[in-house]
Design an enzyme around this catalytic site. Structure first.
Site, mmCIF file in Angstrom:
data_model
loop_
_atom_site.group_PDB
_atom_site.id
_atom_site.type_symbol
_atom_site.label_atom_id
_atom_site.label_comp_id
_atom_site.label_asym_id
_atom_site.label_seq_id
_atom_site.Cartn_x
_atom_site.Cartn_y
_atom_site.Cartn_z
ATOM 1 N N ASN A 45 0.843 -1.195 0.000
ATOM 2 C CA ASN A 45 0.000 0.000 0.000
ATOM 3 C C ASN A 45 0.880 1.248 0.000
ATOM 4 O O ASN A 45 1.978 1.268 0.568
ATOM 5 C CB ASN A 45 -1.022 0.004 1.142
ATOM 6 C CG ASN A 45 -0.455 -0.237 2.519
ATOM 7 O OD1 ASN A 45 0.601 -0.843 2.665
ATOM 8 N ND2 ASN A 45 -1.151 0.232 3.534
ATOM 9 N N CYS A 56 -4.164 0.651 -2.412
ATOM 10 C CA CYS A 56 -4.021 -0.572 -1.615
ATOM 11 C C CYS A 56 -2.971 -1.501 -2.234
ATOM 12 O O CYS A 56 -2.705 -1.451 -3.442
ATOM 13 C CB CYS A 56 -5.334 -1.333 -1.563
ATOM 14 S SG CYS A 56 -6.620 -0.540 -0.608
ATOM 15 N N GLU A 58 -3.140 -4.680 -2.852
ATOM 16 C CA GLU A 58 -3.692 -5.604 -3.856
ATOM 17 C C GLU A 58 -3.755 -4.940 -5.216
ATOM 18 O O GLU A 58 -3.409 -5.516 -6.244
ATOM 19 C CB GLU A 58 -5.110 -6.049 -3.449
ATOM 20 C CG GLU A 58 -5.195 -6.767 -2.120
ATOM 21 C CD GLU A 58 -5.429 -5.837 -0.938
ATOM 22 O OE1 GLU A 58 -4.833 -4.737 -0.921
ATOM 23 O OE2 GLU A 58 -6.175 -6.211 -0.031
ATOM 24 N N CYS A 96 -10.296 -4.755 0.847
ATOM 25 C CA CYS A 96 -11.389 -3.768 0.815
ATOM 26 C C CYS A 96 -12.281 -4.019 -0.403
ATOM 27 O O CYS A 96 -11.921 -4.755 -1.332
ATOM 28 C CB CYS A 96 -10.822 -2.345 0.796
ATOM 29 S SG CYS A 96 -10.275 -1.795 -0.822
ATOM 30 N N CYS A 99 -10.783 -3.228 -3.907
ATOM 31 C CA CYS A 99 -9.838 -4.253 -4.385
ATOM 32 C C CYS A 99 -10.589 -5.512 -4.837
ATOM 33 O O CYS A 99 -10.214 -6.150 -5.816
ATOM 34 C CB CYS A 99 -8.812 -4.578 -3.310
ATOM 35 S SG CYS A 99 -7.638 -3.223 -3.096
HETATM 36 N N1 THU Z 1 -5.296 -1.266 2.689
HETATM 37 C C1 THU Z 1 -4.783 -2.111 1.746
HETATM 38 O O1 THU Z 1 -3.643 -1.949 1.300
HETATM 39 N N2 THU Z 1 -5.553 -3.132 1.317
HETATM 40 C C2 THU Z 1 -6.828 -3.374 1.741
HETATM 41 O O2 THU Z 1 -7.508 -4.204 1.177
HETATM 42 C C3 THU Z 1 -7.344 -2.654 2.913
HETATM 43 C C4 THU Z 1 -6.633 -1.384 3.241
HETATM 44 C C5 THU Z 1 -4.472 -0.133 3.150
HETATM 45 C C6 THU Z 1 -4.939 1.210 2.692
HETATM 46 C C7 THU Z 1 -4.341 2.113 3.748
HETATM 47 O O3 THU Z 1 -3.015 2.433 3.358
HETATM 48 C C8 THU Z 1 -4.277 1.246 4.996
HETATM 49 O O4 THU Z 1 -4.430 -0.091 4.563
HETATM 50 C C9 THU Z 1 -5.329 1.577 6.026
HETATM 51 O O5 THU Z 1 -6.586 1.589 5.446
#
Ligand code: THU
Length: 142
Positions: A45, A56, A58, A96, A99
């Site tokens: 991320n 994110c 993913e 999330c 993603c």
């Molecule tokens: N985040 C991800 O990288 N992937 C996800 O599926 C959920 C959230 C990251 C985004 C942000 O940088 C941190 O987690 C907090 O939300």
């Protein structure tokens, strides 16, 4: 997928997680996306001072692959935890909704495997259709 391959993907997700740029949340996510041709694309991320441009882990992995002409995928391993949590000591990190939607664009919901891991020995595997039931996909627009 055999256990050796699963562990390899999880280990690569932990490697990717090391590069997470997370000055605002301190929540580090790593992903390792396995293409059908055997190549693994890693992603972390990447946050932003303006918050909404945050990407994110993913999607970083998917966009790296797609931007190199790769569009067929088998599985993704995802790890995520607050900075400082030891490997194996955290919880699984569900992807999330955005993603999941990106996965739905490129992956068969019935076969694509989403490996949510807290460590190389602690993981759960879901089919994309379990995480994105009744998703709006490319076929809707045909
Ligand atoms: N985040 C991800 O990288 N992937 C996800 O599926 C959920 C959230 C990251 C985004 C942000 O940088 C941190 O987690 C907090 O939300």
């Amino acid at each position: 997928m055999d256990t050796v391959k699963i562990k390899e993907l999880i280990s690569q997700a932990f490697e990717a997680q090391k590069y997470a740029y997370v000055p605002y949340s301190n929540f580090c996510v790593g992903a390792a996306l396995l293409a059908k041709n055997g190549t693994i694309y890693r992603g972390c991320n990447i946050e932003n001072a303006s918050y909404t441009p945050t990407n994110c882990a993913e999607r970083t992995a998917f966009f790296k692959a797609v931007s190199e002409g790769i569009r067929e995928f088998e599985a993704i391993a995802i790890v995520g935890n607050k900075k400082g949590v030891e490997k194996g000591a955290g919880e699984i990190c569900p992807p999330c909704g955005v993603c999941r939607q990106v996965m739905g664009e490129f992956c068969d919901p019935k076969t694509f495997q989403v490996i949510l891991a807290a460590g190389e020995e602690q993981y759960r595997i879901f089919k994309l259709e379990e995480l994105l039931p009744l998703g709006f996909g490319p076929e809707e627009l045909l």
